[in-house]
Design a protein around this motif. Sequence first.
Motif, mmCIF file in Angstrom:
data_model
loop_
_atom_site.group_PDB
_atom_site.id
_atom_site.type_symbol
_atom_site.label_atom_id
_atom_site.label_comp_id
_atom_site.label_asym_id
_atom_site.label_seq_id
_atom_site.Cartn_x
_atom_site.Cartn_y
_atom_site.Cartn_z
ATOM 1 N N ASP A 146 0.810 -1.219 0.000
ATOM 2 C CA ASP A 146 0.000 0.000 0.000
ATOM 3 C C ASP A 146 0.842 1.269 0.000
ATOM 4 N N ARG A 147 1.933 1.274 0.763
ATOM 5 C CA ARG A 147 2.799 2.457 0.857
ATOM 6 C C ARG A 147 4.229 1.987 1.103
ATOM 7 N N VAL A 148 5.188 2.712 0.545
ATOM 8 C CA VAL A 148 6.575 2.296 0.717
ATOM 9 C C VAL A 148 7.498 3.498 0.630
ATOM 10 N N GLU A 149 8.517 3.502 1.458
ATOM 11 C CA GLU A 149 9.608 4.474 1.419
ATOM 12 C C GLU A 149 10.903 3.689 1.256
ATOM 13 N N VAL A 150 11.648 3.969 0.184
ATOM 14 C CA VAL A 150 12.924 3.314 -0.085
ATOM 15 C C VAL A 150 14.029 4.340 0.118
ATOM 16 N N LEU A 151 15.032 3.997 0.933
ATOM 17 C CA LEU A 151 16.039 4.976 1.335
ATOM 18 C C LEU A 151 17.420 4.332 1.402
ATOM 19 N N ALA A 152 18.439 5.181 1.367
ATOM 20 C CA ALA A 152 19.820 4.746 1.554
ATOM 21 C C ALA A 152 20.212 4.942 3.013
ATOM 22 N N VAL A 185 14.062 0.033 3.840
ATOM 23 C CA VAL A 185 12.730 0.094 3.250
ATOM 24 C C VAL A 185 11.693 0.031 4.363
ATOM 25 N N PHE A 186 10.794 1.001 4.376
ATOM 26 C CA PHE A 186 9.680 1.057 5.319
ATOM 27 C C PHE A 186 8.399 0.921 4.514
ATOM 28 N N ALA A 187 7.536 -0.024 4.886
ATOM 29 C CA ALA A 187 6.395 -0.324 4.030
ATOM 30 C C ALA A 187 5.158 -0.661 4.849
ATOM 31 N N GLU A 188 4.012 -0.436 4.202
ATOM 32 C CA GLU A 188 2.716 -0.825 4.752
ATOM 33 C C GLU A 188 2.068 -1.822 3.797
ATOM 34 N N TRP A 189 1.523 -2.904 4.359
ATOM 35 C CA TRP A 189 0.992 -4.020 3.583
ATOM 36 C C TRP A 189 -0.455 -4.293 3.984
ATOM 37 N N THR A 190 -1.223 -4.817 3.026
ATOM 38 C CA THR A 190 -2.597 -5.189 3.361
ATOM 39 C C THR A 190 -2.629 -6.328 4.367
ATOM 40 N N ASP A 191 -1.667 -7.241 4.280
ATOM 41 C CA ASP A 191 -1.582 -8.357 5.222
ATOM 42 C C ASP A 191 -0.205 -9.005 5.088
ATOM 43 N N GLU A 192 0.080 -9.970 5.953
ATOM 44 C CA GLU A 192 1.381 -10.623 5.929
ATOM 45 C C GLU A 192 1.586 -11.459 4.678
ATOM 46 N N ALA A 193 0.494 -11.993 4.118
ATOM 47 C CA ALA A 193 0.630 -12.786 2.902
ATOM 48 C C ALA A 193 1.212 -11.945 1.769
ATOM 49 N N ASP A 210 -1.055 9.770 6.672
ATOM 50 C CA ASP A 210 -2.004 10.470 7.527
ATOM 51 C C ASP A 210 -3.351 9.755 7.646
ATOM 52 N N HIS A 211 -3.499 8.616 6.966
ATOM 53 C CA HIS A 211 -4.686 7.789 7.166
ATOM 54 C C HIS A 211 -4.652 7.030 8.486
ATOM 55 N N LEU A 212 -3.471 6.929 9.081
ATOM 56 C CA LEU A 212 -3.344 6.192 10.342
ATOM 57 C C LEU A 212 -3.970 6.990 11.477
ATOM 58 N N PRO A 213 -4.702 6.339 12.378
ATOM 59 C CA PRO A 213 -5.286 7.062 13.505
ATOM 60 C C PRO A 213 -4.197 7.588 14.435
ATOM 61 N N ALA A 214 -4.528 8.622 15.178
ATOM 62 C CA ALA A 214 -3.547 9.181 16.112
ATOM 63 C C ALA A 214 -3.158 8.177 17.185
ATOM 64 N N ASP A 215 -4.093 7.307 17.560
ATOM 65 C CA ASP A 215 -3.863 6.409 18.684
ATOM 66 C C ASP A 215 -4.755 5.191 18.509
ATOM 67 N N THR A 216 -4.212 4.010 18.770
ATOM 68 C CA THR A 216 -5.009 2.786 18.683
ATOM 69 C C THR A 216 -5.431 2.267 20.053
ATOM 70 N N GLY A 217 -5.098 2.986 21.102
ATOM 71 C CA GLY A 217 -5.482 2.555 22.443
ATOM 72 C C GLY A 217 -4.300 2.545 23.383
ATOM 73 N N ARG A 218 -4.569 2.171 24.617
ATOM 74 C CA ARG A 218 -3.526 2.158 25.643
ATOM 75 C C ARG A 218 -2.508 1.065 25.360
ATOM 76 N N THR A 219 -1.262 1.350 25.707
ATOM 77 C CA THR A 219 -0.191 0.381 25.526
ATOM 78 C C THR A 219 0.550 0.179 26.837
ATOM 79 N N ASP A 220 1.270 -0.904 26.921
ATOM 80 C CA ASP A 220 2.044 -1.230 28.115
ATOM 81 C C ASP A 220 3.381 -0.498 28.044
ATOM 82 N N PRO A 221 3.676 0.408 28.975
ATOM 83 C CA PRO A 221 4.946 1.160 28.908
ATOM 84 C C PRO A 221 6.178 0.288 29.091
ATOM 85 N N ALA A 222 5.998 -0.955 29.561
ATOM 86 C CA ALA A 222 7.142 -1.843 29.758
ATOM 87 C C ALA A 222 7.454 -2.670 28.514
#
Length: 233
Positions: free
Chosen positions: A30-36, A57-65, A101-113
Amino acid sequence: MSIHSFHLARVPLRTALGALARRPAAPGLDRVEVLAGMRLGAPVVSRHRMRLRHLAVFAEWTDEAALDAFLSEHPLGRALATGWHVRLAYLRRWGAVRAFDHLPADTGRTDPAEPVVAVTLARMRLPELPRFLHWGRPVERQVRDHPETTLALAAMRPPRTVVTFSVWTSARAMTGMVFGRDDGPAARLHHEAMAERERRDFHREFTTLRFRPLAEHGSWEGRTGIVPPGERY
């Protein structure tokens, strides 16, 4: 469920130049950044500052497949499969870059540890580059040398895109660095650099993304087990 991934590989120069010149396309990518790759804290004029054969390479995928198919079937994917990558579950975003910017600001609480991975993505204002280097290089060394990072690096795609990537033993350690709560003379470098950015922005666009690491594959510069142990889902 969509996932993200971050890849590091040493590839032939022709492969690197081709990937930098033309972003790859593949089913489910879906999205990809290719860098040196760059070495954090390296002198501005240095062969380590921009290492063309060290591809990030930083990328976003529809799924692991889709990711698995890319790594086994796409020419660039097969080159990346010789290196290292980590699969990531998205958690939080600060700032905005249009590509993500389609990503939500927050997906919920996370464990700080829990271990976390941080990715920053910036599109530079080129006239501000001297200021960015002045304030940024000390922060690069701060992150690189922090006792709670297991890997920290930067990468770029000329002329404007800069990415940093860091793996932290815990979210608590990462936020402690960000807000200047650590001990020692370098503790407030990041906090002060962010204050300078607020005063006059270095970037056209800037975002910091936080992820939970799911699984890592391969090795990087002889290292395996880069991601600290923690819960997976």
